[in-house]
Design a protein around this motif. Structure first.
Motif, short mmCIF file in Angstrom:
data_model
loop_
_atom_site.label_atom_id
_atom_site.label_comp_id
_atom_site.label_asym_id
_atom_site.label_seq_id
_atom_site.Cartn_x
_atom_site.Cartn_y
_atom_site.Cartn_z
N TYR A 92 77.26 78.37 10.77
CA TYR A 92 76.30 77.38 11.29
C TYR A 92 76.81 76.76 12.58
O TYR A 92 78.02 76.55 12.75
CB TYR A 92 76.03 76.29 10.25
N GLY A 93 75.89 76.46 13.48
CA GLY A 93 76.24 75.81 14.74
C GLY A 93 75.07 75.90 15.69
O GLY A 93 74.12 76.65 15.45
N ALA A 126 75.16 75.57 19.92
CA ALA A 126 75.61 76.42 21.03
C ALA A 126 76.81 77.28 20.62
O ALA A 126 77.04 78.34 21.20
CB ALA A 126 75.98 75.56 22.23
N ARG A 127 77.55 76.82 19.65
CA ARG A 127 78.73 77.56 19.20
C ARG A 127 78.95 77.29 17.71
O ARG A 127 78.29 76.43 17.13
CB ARG A 127 79.96 77.12 20.01
N LEU A 128 79.87 78.04 17.15
CA LEU A 128 80.14 77.88 15.71
C LEU A 128 80.67 76.48 15.42
O LEU A 128 81.54 75.98 16.12
CB LEU A 128 81.17 78.93 15.27
N GLU A 129 80.11 75.86 14.38
CA GLU A 129 80.58 74.52 14.00
C GLU A 129 81.03 74.47 12.54
O GLU A 129 81.97 73.75 12.21
CB GLU A 129 79.46 73.49 14.23
N GLN A 166 85.82 76.44 14.28
CA GLN A 166 85.47 76.86 15.65
C GLN A 166 85.49 78.38 15.79
O GLN A 166 84.87 78.94 16.68
CB GLN A 166 86.45 76.26 16.67
N THR A 167 86.22 79.05 14.92
CA THR A 167 86.36 80.50 15.04
C THR A 167 86.43 81.14 13.66
O THR A 167 87.02 80.58 12.74
CB THR A 167 87.67 80.86 15.80
#
Ligand SMILES: Cc1cc2nc3c(=O)[nH]c(=O)nc-3n(C[C@H](O)[C@H](O)[C@H](O)COP(=O)(O)OP(=O)(O)OC[C@H]3O[C@@H](n4cnc5c(N)ncnc54)[C@H](O)[C@@H]3O)c2cc1C
Length: 158
Positions: free
Chosen positions: A41-42, A44-47, A65-66
């Motif tokens: 889930y996220g 603009a980027r993975l959260e 984050q990754t």
């Protein structure tokens, strides 16, 4: 490199070398066993990563984050399945000469199977030498076993 790392593993048991598992445990990172990542889930980027426990079916989300996916590999004999080779648990049955049930077909390496088989690089190298030497005596009954030179002399011409 990360401030914090979680290891998510599908089962309760690790199949890696025991010393490797002990090293990972000694790192003090969070290890979630019997669990799998079921959602990312996220905006603009993975959260966040959704984690589902395979036994309790509990689901929770962790900030992240990754994601590094280390999913293993699938061993598949492919077209060799149609050759008429005797297979055992999806591997090629061989004897101590590395000979299969088919005349003049020998095999070596992880793909082979016999009682007590250990799948290691060094074992595969030894099996290759065994297979090549035994193949040579089939092709040329005068050929001597135990020759490293055979490995080179049987190479296809470049
Ligand atoms: C996670 C892990 C850790 C390991 N750690 C160690 C270790 O520390 N020490 C050790 O000694 N061993 C270790 N091993 C085992 C070692 O990797 C294997 O024993 C060794 O690689 C086997 O060599 P191989 O040539 O028989 O097979 P592979 O290395 O699997 O080579 C087979 C090759 O054939 C290719 N191939 C498959 N199908 C086809 C096709 N139809 N046509 C053409 N090419 C095809 C594959 O892509 C592959 O490149 C480990 C294995 C794994 C999975």
């Amino acid at each position: 490199m990360a401030r914090s790392v979680r290891l998510v593993h599908r089962t309760a048991r690790f199949r890696a070398h025991r010393a490797s598992v002990e090293k990972v445990r000694a790192l003090g990172i969070g290890i979630l066993t019997d669990s799998e990542a079921t959602g990312l889930y996220g905006a603009a980027r993975l959260e966040e990563v959704e984690i589902r426990h395979r036994v309790t079916t509990d689901v929770h989300r962790l900030p992240a984050q990754t994601v590094v996916a280390a999913l293993g590999f699938l061993a598949d004999l492919g077209p060799l399945r149609e050759w008429g080779l005797t297979l055992r648990a999806r591997r090629i049955a061989v004897d101590t000469r590395m000979a299969t049930n088919l005349p003049r077909v020998l095999a070596a390496g992880d793909t082979t199977d016999y009682p007590g088989k250990v799948r290691l690089i060094s074992v595969g190298f030894g099996e290759a030498a065994t297979a090549v030497n035994n193949a040579a005596t089939v092709i040329d009954p005068e050929a001597a076993l135990h020759s490293t030179g055979l490995m080179y002399s049987l190479r296809p011409p470049s």
